[in-house]
Design a protein around this motif. Structure first.
Motif, PDB file in Angstrom:
ATOM      1  N   THR A  35       0.836  -1.196   0.000  1.00  0.00           N
ATOM      2  CA  THR A  35       0.000   0.000   0.000  1.00  0.00           C
ATOM      3  C   THR A  35       0.871   1.246   0.000  1.00  0.00           C
ATOM      4  OG1 THR A  35      -1.632  -1.226   1.278  1.00  0.00           O
ATOM      5  CG2 THR A  35      -1.894   1.160   1.214  1.00  0.00           C
ATOM      6  N   LYS A  36       1.922   1.239   0.788  1.00  0.00           N
ATOM      7  CA  LYS A  36       2.826   2.400   0.849  1.00  0.00           C
ATOM      8  C   LYS A  36       3.562   2.573  -0.485  1.00  0.00           C
ATOM      9  CE  LYS A  36       3.417   2.262   5.833  1.00  0.00           C
ATOM     10  NZ  LYS A  36       2.787   3.541   6.101  1.00  0.00           N
ATOM     11  N   LEU A  37       3.902   1.451  -1.098  1.00  0.00           N
ATOM     12  CA  LEU A  37       4.565   1.531  -2.403  1.00  0.00           C
ATOM     13  C   LEU A  37       3.622   2.164  -3.427  1.00  0.00           C
ATOM     14  CD1 LEU A  37       7.183   0.760  -3.876  1.00  0.00           C
ATOM     15  CD2 LEU A  37       6.100  -1.395  -4.496  1.00  0.00           C
ATOM     16  N   MET A  38       2.347   1.795  -3.356  1.00  0.00           N
ATOM     17  CA  MET A  38       1.363   2.385  -4.277  1.00  0.00           C
ATOM     18  C   MET A  38       1.226   3.881  -4.046  1.00  0.00           C
ATOM     19  SD  MET A  38      -1.762  -0.246  -4.292  1.00  0.00           S
ATOM     20  CE  MET A  38      -2.801   0.941  -5.108  1.00  0.00           C
ATOM     21  N   ALA A  39       1.237   4.287  -2.774  1.00  0.00           N
ATOM     22  CA  ALA A  39       1.113   5.716  -2.463  1.00  0.00           C
ATOM     23  C   ALA A  39       2.342   6.487  -2.941  1.00  0.00           C
ATOM     24  CB  ALA A  39       0.925   5.905  -0.956  1.00  0.00           C
ATOM     25  N   ALA A  40       3.512   5.833  -2.882  1.00  0.00           N
ATOM     26  CA  ALA A  40       4.750   6.504  -3.299  1.00  0.00           C
ATOM     27  C   ALA A  40       4.866   6.558  -4.815  1.00  0.00           C
ATOM     28  CB  ALA A  40       5.959   5.775  -2.705  1.00  0.00           C
ATOM     29  N   ALA A  41       4.280   5.585  -5.496  1.00  0.00           N
ATOM     30  CA  ALA A  41       4.397   5.529  -6.957  1.00  0.00           C
ATOM     31  C   ALA A  41       3.026   5.288  -7.562  1.00  0.00           C
ATOM     32  CB  ALA A  41       5.366   4.415  -7.353  1.00  0.00           C
ATOM     33  N   GLY A  46       5.427   0.372 -13.470  1.00  0.00           N
ATOM     34  CA  GLY A  46       4.657  -0.747 -13.999  1.00  0.00           C
ATOM     35  C   GLY A  46       4.011  -1.581 -12.907  1.00  0.00           C
ATOM     36  N   LEU A  47       4.713  -1.739 -11.795  1.00  0.00           N
ATOM     37  CA  LEU A  47       4.245  -2.605 -10.715  1.00  0.00           C
ATOM     38  C   LEU A  47       2.980  -2.081 -10.039  1.00  0.00           C
ATOM     39  CD1 LEU A  47       5.463  -5.216  -9.595  1.00  0.00           C
ATOM     40  CD2 LEU A  47       6.638  -3.856  -7.865  1.00  0.00           C
ATOM     41  N   THR A  48       2.820  -0.777  -9.972  1.00  0.00           N
ATOM     42  CA  THR A  48       1.704  -0.197  -9.217  1.00  0.00           C
ATOM     43  C   THR A  48       0.638   0.444 -10.105  1.00  0.00           C
ATOM     44  OG1 THR A  48       3.059   1.779  -8.972  1.00  0.00           O
ATOM     45  CG2 THR A  48       3.005   0.263  -7.110  1.00  0.00           C
ATOM     46  N   GLN A  49       0.965   0.637 -11.383  1.00  0.00           N
ATOM     47  CA  GLN A  49       0.022   1.309 -12.280  1.00  0.00           C
ATOM     48  C   GLN A  49      -1.265   0.497 -12.415  1.00  0.00           C
ATOM     49  OE1 GLN A  49       1.405   4.027 -14.290  1.00  0.00           O
ATOM     50  NE2 GLN A  49       0.116   4.153 -16.074  1.00  0.00           N
ATOM     51  N   HIS A  50      -2.398   1.148 -12.306  1.00  0.00           N
ATOM     52  CA  HIS A  50      -3.720   0.511 -12.454  1.00  0.00           C
ATOM     53  C   HIS A  50      -3.864  -0.731 -11.565  1.00  0.00           C
ATOM     54  CE1 HIS A  50      -4.127   3.223 -15.739  1.00  0.00           C
ATOM     55  NE2 HIS A  50      -3.267   2.601 -16.501  1.00  0.00           N
ATOM     56  N   ALA A  51      -3.329  -0.727 -10.370  1.00  0.00           N
ATOM     57  CA  ALA A  51      -3.393  -1.921  -9.518  1.00  0.00           C
ATOM     58  C   ALA A  51      -3.896  -1.531  -8.131  1.00  0.00           C
ATOM     59  CB  ALA A  51      -2.012  -2.555  -9.407  1.00  0.00           C
ATOM     60  N   GLN A  55      -3.233  -6.734  -5.752  1.00  0.00           N
ATOM     61  CA  GLN A  55      -2.576  -7.058  -7.021  1.00  0.00           C
ATOM     62  C   GLN A  55      -1.076  -6.768  -6.946  1.00  0.00           C
ATOM     63  OE1 GLN A  55      -5.115  -4.526  -9.324  1.00  0.00           O
ATOM     64  NE2 GLN A  55      -6.321  -6.235 -10.136  1.00  0.00           N
ATOM     65  N   VAL A  56      -0.720  -5.634  -6.306  1.00  0.00           N
ATOM     66  CA  VAL A  56       0.702  -5.300  -6.156  1.00  0.00           C
ATOM     67  C   VAL A  56       1.388  -6.380  -5.326  1.00  0.00           C
ATOM     68  CG1 VAL A  56       2.351  -3.634  -5.190  1.00  0.00           C
ATOM     69  CG2 VAL A  56       0.326  -2.810  -6.387  1.00  0.00           C
ATOM     70  N   ALA A  57       0.716  -6.840  -4.264  1.00  0.00           N
ATOM     71  CA  ALA A  57       1.297  -7.891  -3.414  1.00  0.00           C
ATOM     72  C   ALA A  57       1.500  -9.167  -4.206  1.00  0.00           C
ATOM     73  CB  ALA A  57       0.388  -8.139  -2.210  1.00  0.00           C
ATOM     74  N   ARG A  58       0.489  -9.510  -5.021  1.00  0.00           N
ATOM     75  CA  ARG A  58       0.582 -10.740  -5.812  1.00  0.00           C
ATOM     76  C   ARG A  58       1.753 -10.672  -6.792  1.00  0.00           C
ATOM     77  NH1 ARG A  58      -4.777 -11.212  -6.186  1.00  0.00           N
ATOM     78  NH2 ARG A  58      -4.905 -10.083  -8.133  1.00  0.00           N
ATOM     79  N   GLU A  59       1.880  -9.542  -7.490  1.00  0.00           N
ATOM     80  CA  GLU A  59       2.960  -9.401  -8.473  1.00  0.00           C
ATOM     81  C   GLU A  59       4.324  -9.354  -7.789  1.00  0.00           C
ATOM     82  OE1 GLU A  59       2.866  -9.480 -11.897  1.00  0.00           O
ATOM     83  OE2 GLU A  59       0.890 -10.244 -11.355  1.00  0.00           O
ATOM     84  N   THR A  60       4.400  -8.620  -6.671  1.00  0.00           N
ATOM     85  CA  THR A  60       5.683  -8.508  -5.966  1.00  0.00           C
ATOM     86  C   THR A  60       6.121  -9.875  -5.447  1.00  0.00           C
ATOM     87  OG1 THR A  60       5.089  -6.265  -5.302  1.00  0.00           O
ATOM     88  CG2 THR A  60       6.911  -7.274  -4.112  1.00  0.00           C
ATOM     89  N   ALA A  61       5.160 -10.660  -4.946  1.00  0.00           N
ATOM     90  CA  ALA A  61       5.500 -11.982  -4.400  1.00  0.00           C
ATOM     91  C   ALA A  61       6.079 -12.904  -5.461  1.00  0.00           C
ATOM     92  CB  ALA A  61       4.264 -12.612  -3.761  1.00  0.00           C
ATOM     93  N   LYS A  62       5.695 -12.690  -6.735  1.00  0.00           N
ATOM     94  CA  LYS A  62       6.198 -13.551  -7.815  1.00  0.00           C
ATOM     95  C   LYS A  62       7.629 -13.194  -8.206  1.00  0.00           C
ATOM     96  CE  LYS A  62       1.792 -13.793 -10.204  1.00  0.00           C
ATOM     97  NZ  LYS A  62       1.162 -13.224 -11.389  1.00  0.00           N
ATOM     98  N   ALA A  63       8.064 -11.991  -7.839  1.00  0.00           N
ATOM     99  CA  ALA A  63       9.383 -11.524  -8.289  1.00  0.00           C
ATOM    100  C   ALA A  63      10.502 -12.309  -7.618  1.00  0.00           C
ATOM    101  CB  ALA A  63       9.530 -10.045  -7.978  1.00  0.00           C
ATOM    102  N   ARG A  64      11.577 -12.465  -8.356  1.00  0.00           N
ATOM    103  CA  ARG A  64      12.761 -13.115  -7.800  1.00  0.00           C
ATOM    104  C   ARG A  64      13.409 -12.143  -6.804  1.00  0.00           C
ATOM    105  NH1 ARG A  64      17.641 -13.410  -9.912  1.00  0.00           N
ATOM    106  NH2 ARG A  64      17.017 -12.040 -11.595  1.00  0.00           N
ATOM    107  N   ARG A  65      13.958 -12.676  -5.755  1.00  0.00           N
ATOM    108  CA  ARG A  65      14.607 -11.820  -4.749  1.00  0.00           C
ATOM    109  C   ARG A  65      15.970 -11.410  -5.302  1.00  0.00           C
ATOM    110  NH1 ARG A  65      16.824 -13.585   0.159  1.00  0.00           N
ATOM    111  NH2 ARG A  65      16.778 -11.864   1.634  1.00  0.00           N
TER     112      ARG A  65
END
Ligand code: SF4
Length: 405
Positions: A35-41, A46-51, A55-65
């Protein structure tokens, strides 16, 4: 201090979701971060646009560390401080779970040879895959002898580490273009990363310090999509540097009304008026500080606590122009010089003119009826107050408000 020993084998195939589940991070904390990432961006990333947050949590969780190597050069460590200084300790801890911070001189437990081994191990295991974050400027004068790490000039450490990196992020004004160490007379010949590293994508995240979510947004987008956010002419992510401070400053109404603090501690300063005449560089400074405050606490940013913006995200302002020097304004002008509010295309469309005409007619009719109702004199058609020449409260004061030269 890092929660994992940096010289452990980094599992580059592990996703953020897998890692935070293994580390026992709560879904609530993770969603709060997203939520804070969405507020900042809110736009442009791409990660937060229209999300939404889920949804941001779902996409972020899929990312490689992503493996991250963090080098320190001529700096105050303020950029690291801002990354970890959250008002919520769990959130500060979570940040270290989102990235694999393999080497960081001021956070890692290892020192000396063990630390150098950790650097080499990560560079070898993750060659071409790690993100190099650089904090601090690099001294270039006299062969770079003014700063050495493990017996080597900082400039050589940077060149070697950057050569194997997938991308380089210069965090803070010092790493972006020299910062405070490069202020005249720049005794060490301090420069930013872009003056040394070539042939690699470089993202500048200037600020003294910058907002940590700008770094995290950039790194997480890269981890998820393999692409960096769009950059402006200064190499800064547009999602975080597209507007100037003045556009969203909470003191803007005072600027437009001509109410200025003239000295620190004077009546205007105590009243929270505009700081332009105290040297505020907000009108020429592109950054999100006015809407994304620090330490996740309201009003924790320079203008919020009564200090003028020093323009720390601009190469030509901070550490180049004196702190309290009043700068000319190019874009924003005081209220009296604004063009009148107009229809966007400069003309009225027929349907809107019709609707406006109907609305105006209704208002005139209602006004006439009201004047008849409230008038004390039979036959008096004037509106209430018109005969006495009453003015709105404060009208005199507004007319006398001063404007910047
Ligand atoms: S000049 Fe500075 S304090 Fe005044 S409104 Fe602009 S950004 Fe805010």
């Amino acid at each position: 201090m890092l929660t994992e020993m940096p010289n452990k084998t980094t599992r580059t195939d592990e996703t953020i979701g897998e890692h935070i589940a293994r580390a026992g991070v709560s879904r609530r904390d993770f969603l709060m971060f997203c939520t804070k990432l969405m507020a900042a961006a809110p736009i442009g990333l791409g990660l937060t646009q229209h999300a939404n947050a889920s949804q941001v949590a779902r996409e972020t969780a899929k990312a490689r560390r992503l493996p991250v190597i963090w080098l320190h050069f001529q700096d105050c460590t303020g950029c690291t401080e801002t990354l970890l200084r959250t008002s919520n300790p769990d959130l500060g801890e979570l940040i270290l779970h989102l990235i694999s911070l393999d080497y960081h001189e001021t956070l890692m437990a290892a020192a000396g040879t063990a630390a150098e081994d950790a650097l080499r191990t990560s560079m070898t295991q993750n060659a071409g895959k790690y993100v190099l974050v650089v904090e601090g400027s690099i001294p270039r004068k006299d062969g770079g002898i003014y700063m050495k790490i493990a017996g080597r000039p900082a400039i050589s450490v940077l060149e070697e580490t950057a050569a194997q990196a997938a991308a380089v992020i210069a965090i803070g004004s010092c790493a972006s273009w020299g910062g405070v160490a490069s202020a005249d007379p720049n005794p060490t010949g301090a420069v930013g990363v872009g003056a040394i590293v070539t042939g690699k994508p470089i993202v500048n995240i200037p600020g003294c310090p910058p907002n940590p979510y700008t770094l995290l947004g950039t790194v997480l987008q890269y981890a998820r999509t393999g692409s960096l956010p769009a950059l402006d002419a200064e190499g800064r992510p547009r999602f975080a540097y597209d507007r100037d401070i003045h556009q969203h400053c909470p003191r803007r109404a005072h600027f437009d009304a001509g109410r200025f603090a003239r000295e620190f501690g004077d009546e205007g300063h105590r009243q929270g008026w505009c700081l332009y005449h105290l040297g505020c560089k907000g009108p020429e400074t592109h950054a999100g500080c006015s809407t994304r405050h620090f330490n996740e606490m309201p009003d924790v940013w320079p203008i919020g606590i009564g200090a003028p913006c020093i323009g720390c995200t601009e190469q030509k302002l901070a550490f180049r122009v004196p702190l309290f020097h009043v700068i000319p304004i190019h874009d924003a002008k005081p209220g009296e010089l604004y063009a009148p509010v107009q229809w966007p295309q400069g003309k009225w469309s027929a349907p809107s003119a019709g609707v406006a005409g109907l609305a105006a007619g209704a208002l005139l009719g209602a006004g006439y009826a009201a004047s008849r109702k409230f008038s004390k004199t039979p036959g008096d058609d004037s509106a209430p107050g018109a005969a006495t020449g009453n003015k709105a409260p404060g009208a005199e004061a507004d007319n006398q408000a001063e404007k910047p030269e």
